[in-house]
Every structure is written in structure tokens, then in C-alpha cells.
Scaffold this motif. Structure first.
Motif, PDB file in Angstrom:
ATOM      1  N   THR A 177       0.139   5.725  -3.007  1.00 27.09           N
ATOM      2  CA  THR A 177       1.316   5.840  -2.134  1.00 27.09           C
ATOM      3  C   THR A 177       0.964   5.593  -0.675  1.00 27.09           C
ATOM      4  N   ALA A 178      -0.315   5.716  -0.313  1.00 28.38           N
ATOM      5  CA  ALA A 178      -0.719   5.444   1.071  1.00 28.38           C
ATOM      6  C   ALA A 178      -0.471   3.980   1.435  1.00 28.38           C
ATOM      7  N   LYS A 179      -0.366   3.117   0.427  1.00 28.34           N
ATOM      8  CA  LYS A 179      -0.091   1.705   0.696  1.00 28.34           C
ATOM      9  C   LYS A 179       1.311   1.527   1.285  1.00 28.34           C
ATOM     10  N   LYS A 180       2.225   2.430   0.962  1.00 30.96           N
ATOM     11  CA  LYS A 180       3.563   2.378   1.549  1.00 30.96           C
ATOM     12  C   LYS A 180       3.478   2.607   3.059  1.00 30.96           C
ATOM     13  N   TYR A 181       2.680   3.612   3.418  1.00 32.29           N
ATOM     14  CA  TYR A 181       2.481   3.939   4.831  1.00 32.29           C
ATOM     15  C   TYR A 181       1.805   2.777   5.557  1.00 32.29           C
ATOM     16  N   GLU A 182       0.800   2.191   4.906  1.00 27.27           N
ATOM     17  CA  GLU A 182       0.064   1.095   5.520  1.00 27.27           C
ATOM     18  C   GLU A 182       0.978  -0.089   5.835  1.00 27.27           C
ATOM     19  N   ALA A 183       1.841  -0.444   4.885  1.00 25.05           N
ATOM     20  CA  ALA A 183       2.716  -1.607   5.063  1.00 25.05           C
ATOM     21  C   ALA A 183       3.694  -1.425   6.219  1.00 25.05           C
ATOM     22  N   ARG A 184       3.988  -0.170   6.581  1.00 27.98           N
ATOM     23  CA  ARG A 184       4.974   0.094   7.628  1.00 27.98           C
ATOM     24  C   ARG A 184       4.350   0.241   9.021  1.00 27.98           C
ATOM     25  N   ARG A 185       3.029   0.198   9.094  1.00 34.50           N
ATOM     26  CA  ARG A 185       2.373   0.306  10.394  1.00 34.50           C
ATOM     27  C   ARG A 185       2.773  -0.878  11.274  1.00 34.50           C
ATOM     28  N   ARG A 233       2.078  -6.734  11.067  1.00 39.69           N
ATOM     29  CA  ARG A 233       3.161  -7.699  11.172  1.00 39.69           C
ATOM     30  C   ARG A 233       2.598  -9.058  11.546  1.00 39.69           C
ATOM     31  N   VAL A 234       3.204 -10.111  11.039  1.00 38.38           N
ATOM     32  CA  VAL A 234       2.822 -11.469  11.378  1.00 38.38           C
ATOM     33  C   VAL A 234       3.444 -11.807  12.726  1.00 38.38           C
ATOM     34  N   ASP A 235       2.603 -12.182  13.680  1.00 37.09           N
ATOM     35  CA  ASP A 235       3.072 -12.494  15.035  1.00 37.09           C
ATOM     36  C   ASP A 235       3.852 -11.341  15.652  1.00 37.09           C
ATOM     37  N   GLY A 236       3.594 -10.125  15.178  1.00 33.34           N
ATOM     38  CA  GLY A 236       4.268  -8.961  15.726  1.00 33.34           C
ATOM     39  C   GLY A 236       5.728  -8.851  15.343  1.00 33.34           C
ATOM     40  N   VAL A 237       6.197  -9.731  14.436  1.00 33.48           N
ATOM     41  CA  VAL A 237       7.625  -9.768  14.080  1.00 33.48           C
ATOM     42  C   VAL A 237       7.845  -9.437  12.605  1.00 33.48           C
ATOM     43  N   HIS A 238       7.349 -10.295  11.717  1.00 36.21           N
ATOM     44  CA  HIS A 238       7.598 -10.135  10.287  1.00 36.21           C
ATOM     45  C   HIS A 238       6.549  -9.236   9.646  1.00 36.21           C
ATOM     46  N   ARG A 239       6.992  -8.283   8.863  1.00 36.30           N
ATOM     47  CA  ARG A 239       6.050  -7.440   8.137  1.00 36.30           C
ATOM     48  C   ARG A 239       5.216  -8.282   7.189  1.00 36.30           C
ATOM     49  N   ASP A 240       3.924  -7.970   7.102  1.00 31.20           N
ATOM     50  CA  ASP A 240       3.084  -8.632   6.101  1.00 31.20           C
ATOM     51  C   ASP A 240       3.653  -8.365   4.708  1.00 31.20           C
ATOM     52  N   VAL A 241       3.905  -7.088   4.431  1.00 32.37           N
ATOM     53  CA  VAL A 241       4.423  -6.645   3.137  1.00 32.37           C
ATOM     54  C   VAL A 241       5.743  -5.922   3.378  1.00 32.37           C
ATOM     55  N   ASP A 242       6.797  -6.371   2.712  1.00 36.60           N
ATOM     56  CA  ASP A 242       8.133  -5.821   2.971  1.00 36.60           C
ATOM     57  C   ASP A 242       8.430  -4.551   2.198  1.00 36.60           C
ATOM     58  N   ALA A 243       7.855  -4.397   1.014  1.00 34.37           N
ATOM     59  CA  ALA A 243       8.110  -3.202   0.205  1.00 34.37           C
ATOM     60  C   ALA A 243       6.922  -2.958  -0.720  1.00 34.37           C
ATOM     61  N   VAL A 244       6.638  -1.680  -0.959  1.00 35.06           N
ATOM     62  CA  VAL A 244       5.546  -1.299  -1.850  1.00 35.06           C
ATOM     63  C   VAL A 244       6.094  -0.408  -2.955  1.00 35.06           C
ATOM     64  N   LEU A 245       5.822  -0.797  -4.192  1.00 41.19           N
ATOM     65  CA  LEU A 245       6.223  -0.014  -5.364  1.00 41.19           C
ATOM     66  C   LEU A 245       4.984   0.620  -5.992  1.00 41.19           C
ATOM     67  N   THR A 246       5.132   1.818  -6.523  1.00 43.08           N
ATOM     68  CA  THR A 246       4.073   2.409  -7.332  1.00 43.08           C
ATOM     69  C   THR A 246       4.254   1.961  -8.780  1.00 43.08           C
ATOM     70  N   PRO A 253      -6.049   2.550   3.172  1.00 41.77           N
ATOM     71  CA  PRO A 253      -5.248   3.182   4.232  1.00 41.77           C
ATOM     72  C   PRO A 253      -5.439   4.688   4.303  1.00 41.77           C
ATOM     73  N   GLY A 254      -5.724   5.321   3.165  1.00 39.27           N
ATOM     74  CA  GLY A 254      -5.994   6.758   3.177  1.00 39.27           C
ATOM     75  C   GLY A 254      -7.257   7.062   3.968  1.00 39.27           C
ATOM     76  N   TRP A 255      -8.271   6.229   3.774  1.00 39.13           N
ATOM     77  CA  TRP A 255      -9.533   6.365   4.491  1.00 39.13           C
ATOM     78  C   TRP A 255      -9.338   6.113   5.989  1.00 39.13           C
ATOM     79  N   ILE A 256      -8.560   5.081   6.335  1.00 39.98           N
ATOM     80  CA  ILE A 256      -8.282   4.781   7.744  1.00 39.98           C
ATOM     81  C   ILE A 256      -7.567   5.953   8.399  1.00 39.98           C
ATOM     82  N   ASN A 257      -6.585   6.511   7.707  1.00 37.83           N
ATOM     83  CA  ASN A 257      -5.830   7.645   8.231  1.00 37.83           C
ATOM     84  C   ASN A 257      -6.754   8.842   8.460  1.00 37.83           C
TER      85      ASN A 257
END
Length: 206
Positions: free
Chosen positions: A158-166, A170-183, A103-107
Motif C-alpha cells: 500500500t506504500a506504493k499508493k503514497y509513493e505515486a502521489r508524491r 511527476r513528468v515535467d512537474g505536471v503529469h503523474r508518473d503513475v495515475d492509480a495504484v491497485l493492491t 517507498p516504505g524504506w524512503i519514508n
């Protein structure tokens, strides 16, 4: 400067009887978590980590290496398709193709080289592939509704936190793939908090 903590959200999910809470761990975590408890840097604590995650209340523990392999397969397939279009079909395709796993590279690409976004693979990162599988394939196999699955990632970046919130993640535009990211540090804090709850402050003082 510190990470935006997801600890409280994870505790809330673990304490919610309606939630089926699963966790995926990046390969680096098993070699870094031990430092939080006085081990020499690089000491592998894989077994201890998995046992500790189960003790915390996670219903299932997975290794992100699984979806890292899927990412390699998917990106490899996409590259072969692009090469066929370019060399055989003589179509205009974006080459070279760059990985999309960071995600850092994508950003960086979005901000500094937006003219080359077509060169990025369309595949999700290993973290997001696991989340997508958790809310589709895993949900179907276990008979658990996706909205009742809470998917946690433990990542070194920590960029994985940002990625998960994009919004796109989301699955079908509704449910987040990943709900929370911990370091790694956040997981260490959770384990120490649980240690206090189980055996008192002495555990963290040792």
C-alpha cells in the motif's frame, strides 16, 4: 483499517474513450491473485491475470520486472560513479549507498534518519520508472499525448499508493508518473465486479 481504494478511478478511466489505459503488474501479483479466487497460495496465474486485465479493458499490460531491471542498472551505475569519485577523485561522497526502490524504506529514512538521505540512491523505484517511461518514451512511440495516458500499477504494498502521489513523482512537474495504484485485493474486487456484470452474481457465489 483498509487501503484507500483506487477502484472507482480505474473504472472511470477504463470507461473513458479518450483515455489510453495501461497497467503494470508487480511480480508478486501473479503468485497472490489466485487466492482471491480459491487457488492454493502461491499458485501462478500469470496467463489468466493478463487475459483478465485485457478483458477489463486495459489497452496494454506490462511487467514491472522490466523497470526493476532498469533500476538495478541505474543504481549500479550510480554506485560505480560514487565509488570512482571517492576512490579515484578523492571527492567527498555519501557512502554506503542504499537502494531507493521501496517507498516504505524512503519514508522511514525521511522520518528517522534524515541525516542519511544523501546515502539513498537518486533513482526512482521500478513502479515510478515505468510510469515515467510510459508518459515519455511510450507516449512518443505510440503517438499518444501523455495527458491521455492513464497508467495503473498493481502492487502488493500500500506504500506504493503514497509513493505515486508524491509531488516529485511527476513528468515535467505536471503529469503523474503513475495515475492509480491497485493492491492485489482491489484487482480481485474489480474482476469480481466485472464477473457480475458479465454473467451475473453466480460467478462470485461459486
Amino acid at each position: 483499517i483498509t487501503e484507500n481504494s483506487a477502484i472507482d478511478r480505474c473504472w472511470a478511466a477504463l470507461e473513458d474513450p479518450a483515455k489510453h489505459v495501461i497497467v503494470q503488474t508487480a511480480p508478486a501479483i501473479r503468485g497472490a491473485l489466485g487466492e482471491e479466487f480459491g487457488y492454493e497460495p502461491g499458485t501462478l496465474v500469470t496467463g489468466k491475470m493478463v487475459s483478465a486485465l485485457r478483458r477489463l479493458g486495459f489497452d496494454a499490460v506490462f511487467d514491472t520486472n522490466f523497470t526493476a531491471d532498469l533500476t538495478i542498472m541505474e543504481e549500479g551505475t550510480e554506485l560505480l560513479i560514487r565509488l570512482k569519485k571517492a576512490l579515484v577523485d578523492k571527492s567527498d561522497v555519501a557512502l554506503p549507498m542504499f537502494t531507493s526502490c521501496s517507498p516504505g524504506w524512503i519514508n522511514y529514512m525521511e522520518h528517522f534518519n534524515p541525516d542519511m538521505l544523501a546515502n539513498l540512491s537518486t533513482c526512482k523505484s521500478p513502479q515510478q520508472m515505468f510510469g515515467a517511461l510510459a508518459k515519455t518514451y511510450y507516449a512518443e512511440k505510440t503517438g499518444i499525448s501523455p495527458e491521455n495516458i492513464f497508467c495503473v500499477s498493481i502492487m502488493p504494498c500500500t506504500a506504493k499508493k503514497y509513493e505515486a502521489r508524491r509531488n516529485a513523482m511527476r513528468v515535467d512537474g505536471v503529469h503523474r508518473d503513475v495515475d492509480a495504484v491497485l493492491t492485489t485485493r482491489e484487482l480481485g474486487r474489480m474482476l469480481k465486479q466485472a464477473g457480475k456484470a458479465y454473467v451475473g452474481d453466480e460467478l462470485c457465489a461459486e
